[in-house]
Design a protein around this motif. Structure first.
Motif: not given
Length: 288
Positions: A84-102
């Motif tokens: 899961l951490k590897a997936i999050l790094t992948f998504l963040d590097n691709a600019g697909r995490l917004t960092w506005d969270v609920s």
């Protein structure tokens, strides 16, 4: 291999990434003749269908003992959260995490087969196995932080009757998204949206210390008490009504997870196994 529905197993794109992150098979011990892809598809099938492990089709995925053995071994060795951490790094590097969270929680009914866990100590296992009694019977509560892209950033579990607010800070402090290059993992979202269950002064003070914008409505009794004090009550907390409209992204994240029947109903006796089941569902829900 007998045919199984394509949506019940890993896609080729998912496996293309996961194969780079999964550990190599052990060089010692009894050799496993089934491929990693086949065994992971068996785990995916079980999480998707909610079937007992003994009913995993052997013709499609191999002996159920081998399929469950890989699931259990990776839970004990921390492989599922590592993926899961590897997936999050992948998504963040691709600019697909917004960092506005609920932040929110959801209740899951514990099946009768989830009862009766052995009393012997298990690493990381809570004494109550994260099963409690509430109006819905025996239940488990999943607490999650999800960003506006409906990606889970952190998770914890408690018994179903446990309160939400005490899990607010631990959830946010579990956020750690590694960067592909040098630098510390990112741990701080831009703003946090939550309902009135999280509106305590303690939670707001915590967000202020970390420089995170709070988008949390004020309870009516808190507002009345503040207004009754006049100037001594201080200013009302800032609240962005427009941003709060995105709070339901965490609800949609839960809805996505509960499409997996082994998540929608808890069949695992141990909380650490059920947590691994939810982690597998999050991996399967990921779109490369």
């Amino acid at each position: 291999m007998s045919r199984v529905p394509a949506h019940a197993v890993l896609t080729d794109k998912q496996w293309g990434h996961l194969r780079k992150w999964v550990p190599a098979p052990a060089v010692t011990g009894r050799p496993i003749t089934r491929s990693r892809r086949q065994l992971l598809d068996g785990i995916a099938w079980r999480v998707r269908t909610g079937s007992p492990w003994r009913f995993v089709p052997e013709t499609a995925f191999g002996p159920w003992e081998t399929v469950y053995g890989l699931f259990r071994t990776w839970q004990l060795e921390g492989i599922w959260p590592m993926l899961l951490k590897a997936i999050l790094t992948f998504l963040d590097n691709a600019g697909r995490l917004t960092w506005d969270v609920s932040v929110d929680s959801t209740i899951v009914r514990a099946h009768q087969h989830a009862a009766g866990a052995a009393a012997r100590p298990v690493a990381g296992e809570p004494a109550d196995h994260a099963i409690g009694k509430s109006r819905g019977g025996r239940t488990t509560k999943i607490h999650t932080v999800a960003d506006n892209a409906q990606v889970g950033l952190s998770m914890t579990m408690t018994a179903g009757q446990a309160g939400d607010s005490p899990q607010f800070r631990p959830l946010l402090e579990r956020i750690r998204v590694s960067r592909p290059g040098p630098g510390r993992p990112r741990t701080r979202p831009g703003r946090v949206m939550a309902d009135k269950a999280y509106t305590s002064r303690k939670n707001r003070a915590y967000l202020r210390r970390r420089g995170i914008q709070a988008v949390i409505p004020e309870k009516k009794d808190q507002r009345r008490n503040r207004q009754a004090k006049g100037r001594a009550g201080g200013r009302p907390p800032a609240f962005d009504r427009e941003a709060y409209k995105d709070r339901n992204t965490v609800e949609r994240f839960f809805n996505r997870l509960k499409r997996f029947r082994a998540v929608a109903t808890r069949y695992d006796k141990l909380a650490v196994r059920y947590e691994a089941t939810v982690q597998v569902a999050m991996i399967l829900d990921w779109k490369p």
